[in-house]
Scaffold this motif. Structure first.
Motif, PDB file in Angstrom:
ATOM      1  N   ILE C  38     -39.388  59.279 -16.829  1.00 53.93           N
ATOM      2  CA  ILE C  38     -38.208  59.724 -17.563  1.00 53.93           C
ATOM      3  C   ILE C  38     -38.022  58.864 -18.796  1.00 53.93           C
ATOM      4  O   ILE C  38     -38.738  57.893 -19.027  1.00 53.93           O
ATOM      5  N   PRO C  40     -35.275  58.947 -22.634  1.00 49.58           N
ATOM      6  CA  PRO C  40     -34.602  59.826 -23.578  1.00 49.58           C
ATOM      7  C   PRO C  40     -35.614  60.518 -24.493  1.00 49.58           C
ATOM      8  O   PRO C  40     -36.776  60.150 -24.525  1.00 49.58           O
ATOM      9  N   MET C 201     -32.250  65.324 -14.573  1.00 51.66           N
ATOM     10  CA  MET C 201     -32.212  64.218 -13.619  1.00 51.66           C
ATOM     11  C   MET C 201     -31.995  64.685 -12.194  1.00 51.66           C
ATOM     12  O   MET C 201     -32.549  64.143 -11.256  1.00 51.66           O
ATOM     13  N   PRO C 225     -35.629  55.658  -7.474  1.00 51.64           N
ATOM     14  CA  PRO C 225     -34.686  56.433  -8.288  1.00 51.64           C
ATOM     15  C   PRO C 225     -33.288  55.821  -8.322  1.00 51.64           C
ATOM     16  O   PRO C 225     -32.701  55.698  -9.400  1.00 51.64           O
ATOM     17  N   ALA C 226     -32.779  55.443  -7.178  1.00 49.73           N
ATOM     18  CA  ALA C 226     -31.403  54.959  -7.143  1.00 49.73           C
ATOM     19  C   ALA C 226     -31.256  53.660  -7.937  1.00 49.73           C
ATOM     20  O   ALA C 226     -30.285  53.480  -8.676  1.00 49.73           O
ATOM     21  N   ALA C 229     -31.448  54.444 -11.681  1.00 53.38           N
ATOM     22  CA  ALA C 229     -30.274  55.124 -12.199  1.00 53.38           C
ATOM     23  C   ALA C 229     -29.136  54.161 -12.477  1.00 53.38           C
ATOM     24  O   ALA C 229     -28.261  54.434 -13.300  1.00 53.38           O
ATOM     25  N   ARG C 230     -29.122  53.046 -11.784  1.00 56.78           N
ATOM     26  CA  ARG C 230     -28.029  52.099 -11.990  1.00 56.78           C
ATOM     27  C   ARG C 230     -28.448  50.934 -12.863  1.00 56.78           C
ATOM     28  O   ARG C 230     -27.652  50.035 -13.143  1.00 56.78           O
ATOM     29  N   VAL C 234     -31.367  51.165 -18.370  1.00 56.76           N
ATOM     30  CA  VAL C 234     -31.598  52.603 -18.383  1.00 56.76           C
ATOM     31  C   VAL C 234     -30.355  53.334 -18.866  1.00 56.76           C
ATOM     32  O   VAL C 234     -30.405  54.234 -19.701  1.00 56.76           O
ATOM     33  N   VAL C 235     -29.238  52.898 -18.316  1.00 59.49           N
ATOM     34  CA  VAL C 235     -27.977  53.526 -18.718  1.00 59.49           C
ATOM     35  C   VAL C 235     -27.799  53.398 -20.226  1.00 59.49           C
ATOM     36  O   VAL C 235     -27.425  54.349 -20.912  1.00 59.49           O
ATOM     37  N   TYR C 238     -29.982  55.724 -22.155  1.00 58.17           N
ATOM     38  CA  TYR C 238     -29.531  57.113 -22.157  1.00 58.17           C
ATOM     39  C   TYR C 238     -28.223  57.297 -22.889  1.00 58.17           C
ATOM     40  O   TYR C 238     -28.045  58.255 -23.630  1.00 58.17           O
ATOM     41  N   LEU C 239     -27.292  56.381 -22.640  1.00 57.10           N
ATOM     42  CA  LEU C 239     -25.948  56.614 -23.170  1.00 57.10           C
ATOM     43  C   LEU C 239     -25.703  55.841 -24.450  1.00 57.10           C
ATOM     44  O   LEU C 239     -24.655  55.950 -25.056  1.00 57.10           O
ATOM     45  N   GLY C 240     -26.687  55.047 -24.864  1.00 58.89           N
ATOM     46  CA  GLY C 240     -26.524  54.312 -26.117  1.00 58.89           C
ATOM     47  C   GLY C 240     -25.937  52.954 -25.882  1.00 58.89           C
ATOM     48  O   GLY C 240     -25.390  52.651 -24.817  1.00 58.89           O
ATOM     49  N   THR C 241     -26.103  52.110 -26.882  1.00 58.43           N
ATOM     50  CA  THR C 241     -25.546  50.774 -26.785  1.00 58.43           C
ATOM     51  C   THR C 241     -24.034  50.851 -26.853  1.00 58.43           C
ATOM     52  O   THR C 241     -23.452  51.863 -27.242  1.00 58.43           O
ATOM     53  N   LYS C 242     -23.422  49.763 -26.471  1.00 55.14           N
ATOM     54  CA  LYS C 242     -21.957  49.692 -26.631  1.00 55.14           C
ATOM     55  C   LYS C 242     -21.636  49.887 -28.103  1.00 55.14           C
ATOM     56  O   LYS C 242     -22.389  49.432 -28.970  1.00 55.14           O
ATOM     57  N   PRO C 243     -20.559  50.529 -28.385  1.00 50.81           N
ATOM     58  CA  PRO C 243     -20.198  50.752 -29.782  1.00 50.81           C
ATOM     59  C   PRO C 243     -20.163  49.446 -30.551  1.00 50.81           C
ATOM     60  O   PRO C 243     -19.709  48.437 -30.041  1.00 50.81           O
TER      61      PRO C 243
END
Lengths: 444, 239, 244, 290, 326
Positions: C38, C40, C201, C225-226, C229-230, C234-235, C238-243
């Protein structure tokens, strides 16, 4: 599932048996067909020709196979026009074939297409549909050979209007050619030029032979070359090109480089116009341009398209439209009236070939009243004719005024006329010039 | 009453005979930044393409400024004020930067404002001015993204659709880019519909957001509320 | 990692113009597992598979399959060695029937067309294509069927290792479940090792024994996988760096 | 006899002039293929059609063929647009095979229409103000060819200008690169296609006008140009005008040199052999990018 | 294995048996026999093209390069060295296949495909055409009249027709055999998608080359029959427009469809001959014009060609015979 598969297997066994049987049957059938197919053919041919005891012949069927489509259509169409005209004249003015009780000629036209396949088909088609007594055609040598193969098998006399030499050298029995052969064109062009050069004290140092590369162009050019060499003139360069040529620029450059006194040119048709225009534009001074082999420079069509570019060009012609004989004048006039243009070579060859056929039929009627249309009788009649201006209309239409066939079917007196474009008009200047015309040599 | 600039109502769309979007409804109001996020393959790109008319629309309505634009061809939708910065930028690589920008202002009204627009784009992206005669294919990733956005702005759009603008860019450039989006919205009053993989960044600058999964909207709301929503992470990573 | 290593990728790199699609990626696939790959968009997953299956020639690094160096070999050679794949964008044989397409795959291991056809039929039934669809032309079937036929065509080459490249992209949720079942069956009943590139996912987390995460051309992390995912990395990927 | 250096120089010059005209002939084909992806096997036959038209017009108006472009260009644009709508649009984006079948069909129709209407006699225009040579010492120049070469160059550069310096040209290039993104710029791609095909065909009308200053029309002339223009495009790649000009001149010079040094009969063989070999090593063309 | 033989030999046998009756049906009318012969030759060439064009999907426009090369070789061997064409035809096939190898190997090696493949093959015919002018000169070579099976040259057309019928049957069964064999599956896969084909283990270069060489060798073999049916050969035998015509038959018939290609070849030849025979003298070129219109129509409206019609027909006949298989 399984049962289906085994069922299939069972089928396959019987199937292979069946197939084996079919193969055997096919082979046997094939052999049988082969055995049976050969004998019947000869027997079928005679039965179709009408051989009744007392021949009351109402019409004589004349087939004409010419290329009416494709690149060569320009020649074929004019040939057919000429045939139509002449058949009209023969039937209406001359009263048909008198020795056959006034039998009328009937013309059957067939398109030879552009390749031997279509020409052979055309011949087969024409014969199986109408079984003509004589066939004319087919202008292009490849097409004519394909036609001749068929007419020969069916024993139908073929009067060829294709000029390439080898067509009469194949040992065919039922081919005839009134028209001068291709190499004669080349020879005539050379003879003319050398004679004129002698007369006018022009020295010829450099000679270029320029020809399109089809068999016709090559054969004529070979005639030119061998006649030149026979007269002690070695051509400096021979340039060949495909008649589909679109640009003469490089050839003009080469000619400029060679700076020849005389160019012997054997064009097909369109390439002649192109060359003339390119040469004119180039401003190269060439003492003389002698065309050979027909249709290139002096056709009314060519003159129309090329304009002044072809002024004083000469050309050898299988036909002399300016011949001052009674019948020639008449037919040229009628052709002009009917089609609005001067007949060119394609028409001319048909004029005298068809007229020869007509006179041959008259002769056959006299020689073989029982069976005049039998091919062997026809052949005998054709070969027995010895024609000249005084005894024959065909000879009046022919450039040399004489027609007599050799055993191989070739005209012993085959010869050409030479035309020159003078003042935008094609004028006959050789072997003897027409009234009020003097050949222009060298070009001013 | 809110002023809906763009609205999708129960849209089903896809490519050829294949449907990718199943019943998508969303709305963008005038002056908003709306983020459309979700894992790859969720149908975000297809949604944007459907808005500009590059997909087969099977069902539903697309409303722009209150009128239905289902049957308006793409080039006329651009005229009406939609602009899409496609995924992978879609700049015309063999053309120069300036030519790319001109093409952005292809339709007549935009052409009249050409020099104004050009000035605006150069103000926003001074880099492009430096490189205006360069062949676009030779630009760096960040620069070509700026070019793609600048080109879209040249048409003076009422709404700018951005498809993964930060894809393949270095983090520093990404944050620059997001500042530019914010600036576009605040200073130049451009409405934005933003499809992004930098979810958190997008949520930070956007007013509202939609989360898509498998061709459906699965979550929507105020961006600030969604940032820390556990459901968001699950939409991406399931577990 | 003590299990038999099927595929080993060592320091694989691939560049396109100025863009580095793969940057020194090393990873292994062990016999029998389902490996989820996996990351992005633009992470280099498909490029990895293309390099392994010979569509691309890598710029650096090695690909070892069962210990043999297959780096840069032609695709058909690699297929013969036992690596098969499906395609992100389906590549169906539109003007061949369903059974013909799969038979073309099965013919890799046999010359006997009838046998290959039978195998193809079995595989098609195995992946859930009904016999009634066998004689339908490729251009006349639905997307889910295309995916299954693509899969069957790959399986028919009797691979040891099969890469699935976004096999559920564009499918509806219930169709995703169908594929998930088939893929698990392929792994368990046929014993084919799987490398599954996936964005969905719900699908990949559900079927994978192990996950590797690629990000911007590099191997980010790998694990169960578990765990993956945490993993904050990885997070973040997928979700981008902190603003900022 | 060894060819003189003069002759070689002259041949090269002839080849260059011919090359310029070839570039004009290939330009339309290149545009249609490059922008629309349409494989037009009837391109040469449009030049043939144009040649007949020029022949009729120039002879009836008693004027120079090159001036007839004033009529042929707009007329051929219309014809091109009509053919686009009726025949080309339905096969846009279809497999090459289908496109070739359809355009070969168009070629058959044009050829045989010409045969039916004009018979097989070749037709040349009598009046040409430019049909003379200018002697420059070492070489001499055929004015009609020089003019056609210069005009061709002028037109090719003009089209280049159109493509690079105008809105329409920009739109055409954008469409060539990616029609979907082009539509995102507000470009009506269908209209651009219509325009490009019309332009491509009108360029054949123009090329025909120049051709007829020294050439002639016959129903089969199209096949001479058809494959040749494709070869030029293959050698030049679809990169742009410079590649097209370069490959046209190369083909023209090769052809011209073959004619003078080997034989006019085989003047096509060598460009084609070069073409096949170039394809082996550079499938994108000699001057193509990528 | 034996079960499958029926599926590709039977149709060929049916064609042979049906074809063998034609001369009897037309009462040995030479016109119809010759027309049948020419149709059978064209159909054989078109079906050979089907292998490279229909199955492998490569738009080859060089058919008469191979016909010419093989045919001229066999004919020359016969006329110059009195070697029977029975040997010459096989040599012709070999030489054509060799040429195909030298053309195809680099083309496939370097990935030349689509329109560029088509153009290079079109160029090949022109090259051979021009080279042969230099080698043969511009002469027509007439095959001297020698009759008999030793020379495969006859006065009437039946024997040649039967012989070509056997070649046709062979080409048909070869087509059907290929379509049911591994090679056929592979070629079709290549036609549909080269990349996907390669990924299922197909060596695309090898199989494309195999298809090209098979096609070329069949044409090289037929070459002599073609020339002997024409009576002459020359550089014009390397005919570009006929080569395009063959590909057009394949397309009109439907790619990869034996029944479609066969039908298209027969229909086009017969219609062409009918129009030429009946209308040719009236309006020159009309038949070719109509042919052009047909091509455009097929291209736009029925890209799958005649194959859907003929396949359905074949299925129906099969169902009759087998009593309702699939």
């Amino acid at each position: 599932m399984m049962s289906k598969r085994s069922f299939k297997k069972a089928i396959s066994k019987t199937m292979s048996l069946v197939i084996g049987l079919i193969i055997v049957i096919a082979v046997v059938a094939g052999v049988l067909i082969y055995m049976t197919s050969l004998p019947p053919t000869p027997t079928t041919t005679p039965t179709t020709t009408p051989t009744t005891t007392k021949p009351t012949i109402e019409k004589v069927k004349i087939g004409i196979i010419e290329p009416l489509t494709g690149r060569y259509a320009v020649f074929g169409q004019e040939a057919v026009d000429a045939a139509r005209l002449l058949v009209d004249i023969i039937n209406n003015e001359l009263g048909g074939v008198r020795s056959l009780g006034g039998a009328k000629l009937e013309l059957y036209v067939e398109d030879a297409g552009t390749d031997p396949s279509s020409a052979a088909l055309a011949a087969e088609r024409l014969i199986s549909n109408y079984r003509p007594h004589v066939i004319l055609g087919a202008y292009i040598s490849r097409l004519t050979a394909a036609v001749a193969e068929v007419t020969e098998r069916e024993k139908i006399p073929l009067v060829m209007d294709a000029l390439v030499d080898w067509l009469t050298e194949r040992g065919w029995n039922y081919v005839f050619r009134i028209a001068p052969r291709a190499s004669a064109h080349g020879k005539a062009a050379v003879d003319f030029v050398l004679e004129m050069a002698r007369k006018t004290n022009v020295t010829i140092r450099t000679v270029v032979v320029l020809h399109e590369d089809s068999i016709f162009g090559t054969t004529v050019a070979n005639g030119v070359r061998s006649e030149l060499i026979a007269n002690g003139v070695i051509p400096n360069e021979t340039i060949t090109y495909a008649y589909t040529i679109t640009d003469f620029g490089p050839i003009i450059s080469k000619i400029r480089d060679l700076n020849p006194d005389v160019i012997f040119s054997v064009p097909y048709f369109s390439d002649g116009i192109l060359f003339a225009k390119a040469l004119q534009a180039s401003g190269i001074k060439v003492k003389f341009i002698a065309g050979a082999g027909g249709c290139g420079y002096t056709d009314p069509d060519s003159i129309r398209e090329a304009g002044e570019a072809v002024e004083y060009f000469t050309n050898t012609y299988s036909y002399n439209p300016a011949r001052q004989t009674e019948w020639n004048k008449r037919i040229v006039q009628e052709f002009q009236q009917k089609y609005g243009k001067l007949p060119t070579e394609a028409a001319g060859i048909i004029f005298y070939s068809l007229m020869f056929v007509y006179e041959g039929l008259e002769k056959a009627g006299q020689m073989f009243p029982e069976n005049p249309l039998n091919p062997d009788n026809l052949k005998a009649a054709f070969l027995s004719l010895d024609l000249n201006d005084s005894n024959s209309k065909a000879a009046q239409l022919y450039p040399t005024g004489k027609i007599k066939l050799a055993p191989n079917g070739e005209n012993l007196y085959g010869g050409t006329a030479i035309l020159q474009v003078i003042g935008g008009q094609p004028k006959v200047i050789w072997p003897e010039a027409e009234a009020g015309v003097t050949p222009v040599f060298p070009r001013p | 009453m809110r002023n809906a600039l763009l609205e999708l109502i129960n849209v089903e769309a896809g490519y050829g005979v294949f449907r990718v979007l199943h019943d998508v409804s969303l709305r963008v109001d005038k002056g908003e930044i709306v983020a459309l996020v979700g894992p790859n393959g969720a149908g975000k790109t297809t949604t944007l393409k459907t808005i500009v008319g590059l997909t087969n629309l099977f069902k539903g309505e697309i409303m722009f400024e209150g009128s239905r634009i289902n049957d308006v061809p793409t080039y006329n939708r651009i005229k009406k004020g939609l602009a899409l910065v496609p995924e992978g930028r879609g700049i015309f690589a063999p053309l120069t930067v300036l030519e790319n920008l001109y093409l952005g202002a292809y339709h007549e009204e935009a052409r009249q404002k050409l020099s104004d627009s050009l000035e605006m784009v150069f103000t926003i992206f001074p880099k492009l001015k430096e490189r205006k005669n360069q062949i676009a294919g030779t630009l760096s990733g960040g620069e070509s993204q700026m070019l793609a956005i600048g080109r879209a702005l040249m048409s003076r759009p009422k709404i700018l659709l951005l498809d993964e603008p930060s894809l393949g860019l270095a983090p520093k450039i990404v944050s620059e880019l997001f500042q530019i989006f914010k600036g576009l919205n605040e200073e130049w009053k451009v409405t934005l519909l933003l499809v992004e993989q930098h979810v958190k960044n997008s949520l930070e600058i956007s007013h509202r957001a939609y989360v898509m999964e498998s061709g459906k909207i699965v979550l929507e709301g105020e961006s600030s509320a969604l940032v820390n929503d556990e459901r968001l992470r699950k939409a991406y990573l399931i577990i | 990692m003590s299990d038999a290593v099927l595929l080993e990728v060592v320091n694989l790199s691939k560049r396109f113009g100025g863009i580095t699609a793969l940057n020194n990626v090393s990873m292994r696939i062990t016999k029998g597992e389902i490996l989820g790959i996996i990351g992005p968009n633009g992470a280099g997953k498909t490029t990895l598979v293309n390099c392994v299956t010979g569509i691309y020639k890598p710029d650096g690094g090695k690909v070892l399959f069962l210990g043999e160096d297959i780096t840069g070999r032609q695709p058909h050679f690699i297929a013969l060695k036992g690596i098969a794949r499906t395609w992100q964008k389906i590549r169906p044989f539109y003007n061949m029937t369903v059974i013909e397409a799969v038979t073309a795959g099965a013919l890799l291991r046999t010359k006997d067309v009838l046998k290959a056809r039978e195998e193809a039929a079995e595989i098609l039934e195995f992946v859930g294509i009904p016999r009634s669809k066998f004689e339908v032309l490729g251009k006349n079937i639905a997307l889910i069927e295309h995916k299954l036929v693509d899969l069957a065509r790959a399986i028919a080459t009797k691979p040891k290792l099969l890469f699935l490249d976004e096999v559920v992209a564009g499918l509806r949720p219930h169709e995703v479940d169908v594929i998930a079942d088939v893929v698990k069956k392929v792994n368990r009943e046929m014993g084919i090792t799987l490398g599954v590139i996936e964005h969905v996912m719900r699908f990949v987390m559900n079927i994978s024994d192990r996950i590797v995460v690629l990000h911007e051309g590099r191997l980010l992390t790998q694990g169960k996988p578990a765990e993956v995912a945490r993993d904050p990395l990885v997070v973040e990927a997928y979700l981008g760096t902190k603003p900022v | 006899m060894l060819p003189s250096s003069n002759l070689i120089l002259q041949s090269v010059l002839d080849g260059v002039f011919l090359g310029f005209l070839y570039s004009l002939m290939a330009l339309g084909l290149s545009l249609v293929f490059g922008v629309m992806g349409i494989i037009n096997f009837a391109h040469g036959d449009f030049i043939m059609l144009g040649s007949y038209l020029v022949w009729i017009l120039a002879n009836s108006l008693r004027s120079d063929p090159s001036l007839m472009s004033v009529i042929t260009v707009p007329l051929f644009f219309t014809i091109g647009a009509a053919i686009y709508v009726a025949i080309i649009r339905p096969v846009l984006g279809k497999e090459p095979l289908i496109q070739i079948a359809v355009t070969v069909g168009v070629g058959y129709v044009l050829q045989n229409l010409a045969l039916m209407m004009f018979r097989a006699e070749p037709r040349a225009v009598q009046i040409s103000y430019l049909n003379f040579y200018v002697n420059l010492g070492l070489v001499s120049v055929h004015t009609a060819k020089l003019t056609s070469a210069l005009l061709s160059l002028f037109i090719v550069l003009g089209v280049h200008y159109l493509l690079t310096k105008t809105w329409v040209g920009l739109a055409i290039r954008a469409t060539a690169y990616d029609k979907e993104i082009a539509s995102l710029m507000g470009i009506n791609v269908g209209k651009i296609f219509l325009l490009v095909f019309g332009l491509g065909i009108s360029l054949t009308g123009l090329a025909a006008s120049l051709w007829m200053t020294f050439g002639q029309a016959d129903p089969y002339i199209g096949s001479s140009f058809g494959l040749l223009t494709w070869v030029i495009i293959a050698l030049g790649g679809l990169g742009g005008v410079s590649g097209l000009l370069a490959s046209s001149i190369i083909v023209g010079v090769i052809q011209s040199l073959t004619m003078t040094l080997v034989s006019p009969s085989v003047s096509l063989a060598i460009p084609y052999i070069v073409f096949i070999i170039v394809l082996w090593f550079r499938p994108q063309g000699l001057f193509g990018k990528g | 294995m034996r079960a499958r033989i029926s599926s590709f030999v039977l149709p060929a046998l049916i064609v042979v048996v049906a074809g063998a009756t034609v001369p009897f049906l037309v009462g040995f009318n030479q016109y119809y026999v010759l027309l049948a012969l020419q149709s059978v030759i064209i159909a054989s060439i078109a079906l050979a093209w089907n292998i490279i064009g229909g199955y492998a999907g490569q738009l080859d426009l060089a058919s008469f390069a191979y016909v010419g090369l093989g045919g001229i070789l066999a004919t020359t061997l016969m006329t110059e060295y009195n070697i029977t064409p029975w040997v010459g035809m096989f040599l012709g096939a070999g030489v054509s296949a060799t040429l195909a190898f030298f053309i195809g190997y680099p083309l496939f090696r370097f990935g030349v495909k689509g329109v560029w493949y088509a153009l290079s093959t079109a160029a090949l015919v022109v090259i051979l055409h021009e080279v042969s002018i230099m080698v043969l000169g511009s002469f027509d070579y007439y095959i001297p009249f020698v009759e008999g099976w030793y020379y495969l040259r006859f006065r009437t057309w039946e024997n040649l027709y039967y012989f070509s019928l056997i070649i046709l049957a062979f080409v048909i069964s070869l087509n059907l055999y290929i379509s049911r064999s591994k090679v056929g599956y592979y070629l079709k896969a290549i036609r549909e998608d080269e990349v996907a084909a390669e990924a299922v283990g197909i060596d695309i270069r090898k199989y494309k080359l195999l298809a090209l060489m098979t096609y070329a060798s069949i044409l090289g073999f037929i070459g002599y029959i073609y020339i002997v049916s024409q009576r002459t050969f020359s550089y014009k035998t390397f005919d570009s427009s006929l080569s395009v015509y063959i590909a057009i038959i394949g397309i009109v018939g439907g790619l990869g469809s034996v029944s479609g290609t066969f039908t298209a070849a027969l229909i086009l030849k017969v219609v062409e001959e009918y129009l030429r025979g009946y209308l040719g003298g009236v309006l020159p070129g009309l038949h070719l014009l109509l042919f052009g219109v047909l091509l455009i129509t097929v291209g736009i409206l029925r890209p799958e060609g005649l194959s859907t019609l003929t396949d359905a027909l074949v299925k129906k006949v099969k169902a009759r015979i087998w009593g309702g298989a699939p």
